[in-house]
Design a protein around this motif. Structure first.
Motif, PDB file in Angstrom:
ATOM      1  N   PRO A  55       6.877   4.217  -4.248  1.00 19.17           N
ATOM      2  CA  PRO A  55       7.903   3.641  -3.255  1.00 19.17           C
ATOM      3  C   PRO A  55       7.537   2.145  -2.949  1.00 19.17           C
ATOM      4  CG  PRO A  55       6.575   4.867  -1.788  1.00 19.17           C
ATOM      5  CD  PRO A  55       6.018   5.195  -3.405  1.00 19.17           C
ATOM      6  N   GLU A  56       6.593   1.725  -3.335  1.00 18.97           N
ATOM      7  CA  GLU A  56       6.376   0.125  -2.956  1.00 18.97           C
ATOM      8  C   GLU A  56       7.447  -0.734  -3.223  1.00 18.97           C
ATOM      9  OE1 GLU A  56       4.602   2.304  -5.062  1.00 18.97           O
ATOM     10  OE2 GLU A  56       2.259   1.587  -4.868  1.00 18.97           O
ATOM     11  N   THR A  57       8.049  -0.606  -4.432  1.00 13.24           N
ATOM     12  CA  THR A  57       9.027  -1.849  -4.791  1.00 13.24           C
ATOM     13  C   THR A  57       9.969  -1.945  -3.698  1.00 13.24           C
ATOM     14  OG1 THR A  57       8.645  -1.237  -7.078  1.00 13.24           O
ATOM     15  CG2 THR A  57      10.923  -2.052  -6.598  1.00 13.24           C
ATOM     16  N   GLN A  66       0.795  -1.271   0.028  1.00 11.13           N
ATOM     17  CA  GLN A  66      -0.282  -0.014   0.124  1.00 11.13           C
ATOM     18  C   GLN A  66       0.693   1.331   0.129  1.00 11.13           C
ATOM     19  OE1 GLN A  66      -2.348   1.150   3.389  1.00 11.13           O
ATOM     20  NE2 GLN A  66      -4.107   1.136   1.894  1.00 11.13           N
ATOM     21  N   ASP A  67       0.619   2.262  -0.937  1.00 13.46           N
ATOM     22  CA  ASP A  67       1.260   3.447  -1.272  1.00 13.46           C
ATOM     23  C   ASP A  67       0.632   4.331  -0.230  1.00 13.46           C
ATOM     24  OD1 ASP A  67       2.990   5.443  -1.890  1.00 13.46           O
ATOM     25  OD2 ASP A  67       1.952   5.284  -4.095  1.00 13.46           O
ATOM     26  N   HIS A  68       1.133   5.612   0.255  1.00 16.91           N
ATOM     27  CA  HIS A  68       0.609   6.581   0.681  1.00 16.91           C
ATOM     28  C   HIS A  68       0.883   7.931  -0.183  1.00 16.91           C
ATOM     29  CE1 HIS A  68       1.090   3.786   4.009  1.00 16.91           C
ATOM     30  NE2 HIS A  68       0.340   4.436   4.975  1.00 16.91           N
ATOM     31  N   CYS A 104       2.950   0.436 -16.182  1.00 17.75           N
ATOM     32  CA  CYS A 104       3.891  -0.529 -16.768  1.00 17.75           C
ATOM     33  C   CYS A 104       5.141  -0.612 -16.314  1.00 17.75           C
ATOM     34  CB  CYS A 104       3.919   0.250 -18.343  1.00 17.75           C
ATOM     35  SG  CYS A 104       5.057   1.473 -18.525  1.00 17.75           S
ATOM     36  N   ARG A 105       5.372  -0.467 -14.947  1.00 24.84           N
ATOM     37  CA  ARG A 105       6.590  -0.647 -14.340  1.00 24.84           C
ATOM     38  C   ARG A 105       6.348  -0.984 -12.826  1.00 24.84           C
ATOM     39  NH1 ARG A 105       5.360   3.657 -11.299  1.00 24.84           N
ATOM     40  NH2 ARG A 105       4.072   5.100 -12.259  1.00 24.84           N
ATOM     41  N   PHE A 106       7.717  -1.211 -12.273  1.00 25.47           N
ATOM     42  CA  PHE A 106       7.433  -1.211 -10.795  1.00 25.47           C
ATOM     43  C   PHE A 106       7.157   0.036 -10.251  1.00 25.47           C
ATOM     44  CE2 PHE A 106      10.650  -4.891 -11.412  1.00 25.47           C
ATOM     45  CZ  PHE A 106      10.274  -5.777 -10.406  1.00 25.47           C
TER      46      PHE A 106
END
Ligand code: GLY
Length: 425
Positions: free
Chosen positions: A285-287, A205-207, A280-282
């Motif tokens: 900052p979740e990666t 989960q992103d913020h 279409c990419r990672f």
């Protein structure tokens, strides 16, 4: 395997760090990289958006695999050029990258694949904006139809703010996408996709808002955590089966098969998962958090995806526990961030809290300077989210950058059990 990573942010720093842990990866180069990446890999000052320059570098470095981090080179066809040069490339073709590059294209694919997403309309002319706004909201969701580094989206209950954003985009010549608001907790699910083969990574989960409590303007992402204690495994299966696989199949049917990382951003509402966006990419900052828990060789997974052999690859294994990314941003981010300030306190390593570089530069005397809006990431792990948060916030407190700010509540709602899925209707 010799791997060339394209990009210069904390996502690419995390990719390089994870590739370094893969015993099959003998050498890594990054272009253009950043001062943090330079501690782990050879960095070359090459424009990531220039297909010619990237291919020349890949040849010069003797790359067996090129991994493209950001969306812009993908949308511009850099992956096509690398593949045309006979080098394996992790990242979709320009035609497939339209799933992120054009929201209208993504909506069309989703409609054909029968995938639930927000109702939307494209507005091309200022004269159409008011009438279109009347058909939506409150809450209004106003998006730039093209790429906008996460900052082209305004979600607001204030009609005049929605109108101002739409009018500004149209003035810049960008078509505007209006969407109905999707309620429910948001999930980022990254999937390795090779044609119709789909392998999910851990949900995160992103913020996206700049301030604690999800206040203030949208950003490229202020922090993330994984896994999601409130998300049942069966919902991840549902997202893979009902969202990602049908979209992957539709892309194959259209003759634009997707190869690389398909990022589904979803809201889990009363009707189940609905797509907020595809990338279409990672994700960043979740990666950084997801890769901190990866327990399998990353190079093998990316190479299998790039060479059409993902179906035969070992599925990813994950460490127990939790991981969190906290973004340290420059003063005024996400507006006009202040840059050129000296950063201290990044030195030293701790097993459970790494400092990744996002927007930094080295001065001639060796000092580290801020050089972007999102400057650093602290990525920490722990036996659970509470411990991961403690490690991250302890580490970030030691970093000094004048005027900088970070959110203090990354993952907090999950720790406090304040996230629940709505009852299905
Ligand atoms: N996490 C938001 C993005 O990568 O676009």
């Amino acid at each position: 395997m010799r791997v060339l990573v394209i990009g210069s942010g904390a996502r690419e720093h995390a990719l390089v760090a994870a590739l370094r842990r893969d015993p099959e990866v003998q050498a890594i180069a990054a272009a253009p990289g950043n001062p943090g990446i330079a501690q782990l890999a050879e960095v070359r000052p090459v424009d990531p958006a220039s297909a010619e320059a990237v291919v020349a570098l890949a040849r010069d470095f003797g790359a067996d695999l090129v991994v493209i981090g950001p969306e812009v080179p993908l949308v511009l066809g850099v992956a096509d050029a690398v593949r045309a040069a006979g080098i394996a490339c992790f990242g979709p073709s320009a035609s497939a990258a339209r799933i992120e590059g054009s929201k209208a294209f993504a909506k069309d694919v989703m409609a054909a694949a029968g995938v639930r997403t927000a109702h939307s309309e494209i507005v091309d002319h200022p004269g159409e904006l008011d009438a279109a706004l009347d058909r939506f909201g409150p809450t209004w969701v106003v998006k730039d139809d093209g790429l906008a580094a996460g900052k082209g989206v305004v979600v607001t209950t204030d009609r005049s703010a929605a109108r101002d954003h739409g009018a500004e985009l149209l003035e810049q010549g960008h078509p505007v996408l209006l969407e109905s608001f999707l309620d429910g907790p948001e999930v980022s699910l990254f999937c390795l996709v090779d044609g119709e083969t789909v392998v999910p990574l851990l949900p995160a989960q992103d913020h996206k808002r700049v301030g604690d409590g999800d206040t203030g303007p949208n950003t490229g992402g202020m922090g993330a955590y994984t896994p999601l204690p409130w998300l049942p495994a069966q919902t991840v299966t549902e997202i893979v089966d009902d969202v990602v696989k049908p979209v992957a199949a539709e892309m194959v049917r259209r003759g634009v098969p997707f190869s690389g990382l398909l990022y589904a951003g979803l809201a889990i509402g009363q009707a189940g998962p609905s797509v907020v966006e595809f990338n279409c990419r990672f994700g960043d900052p979740e990666t950084q958090a997801v890769l901190a828990l990866l327990d399998s060789p990353l190079g093998a997974l990316l190479y299998a995806t790039a060479t059409g052999t993902l179906a035969e690859a070992q599925p990813p294994r994950w460490k127990d526990g939790a991981a969190i990314t906290v973004v340290l941003a420059a003063e005024n981010y996400p507006g006009r961030p202040r840059t050129g300030d000296v950063i201290s306190g990044t030195e030293g390593t701790a097993a459970d809290a790494a400092v990744l570089h996002a927007g930094t530069a080295s001065r001639e005397d060796g000092a580290l300077l801020s050089a972007g809006g999102r400057v650093l990431n602290v990525v920490a792990t722990g036996t659970d989210l509470t411990e991961a948060r403690a490690h991250a916030y302890e580490r970030i407190a030691a970093i000094k950058l004048p005027g900088s700010h970070f959110r203090t509540d990354i993952g907090l709602a999950a720790v406090e059990d304040r996230i629940s899925l709505p009852a299905r209707v």
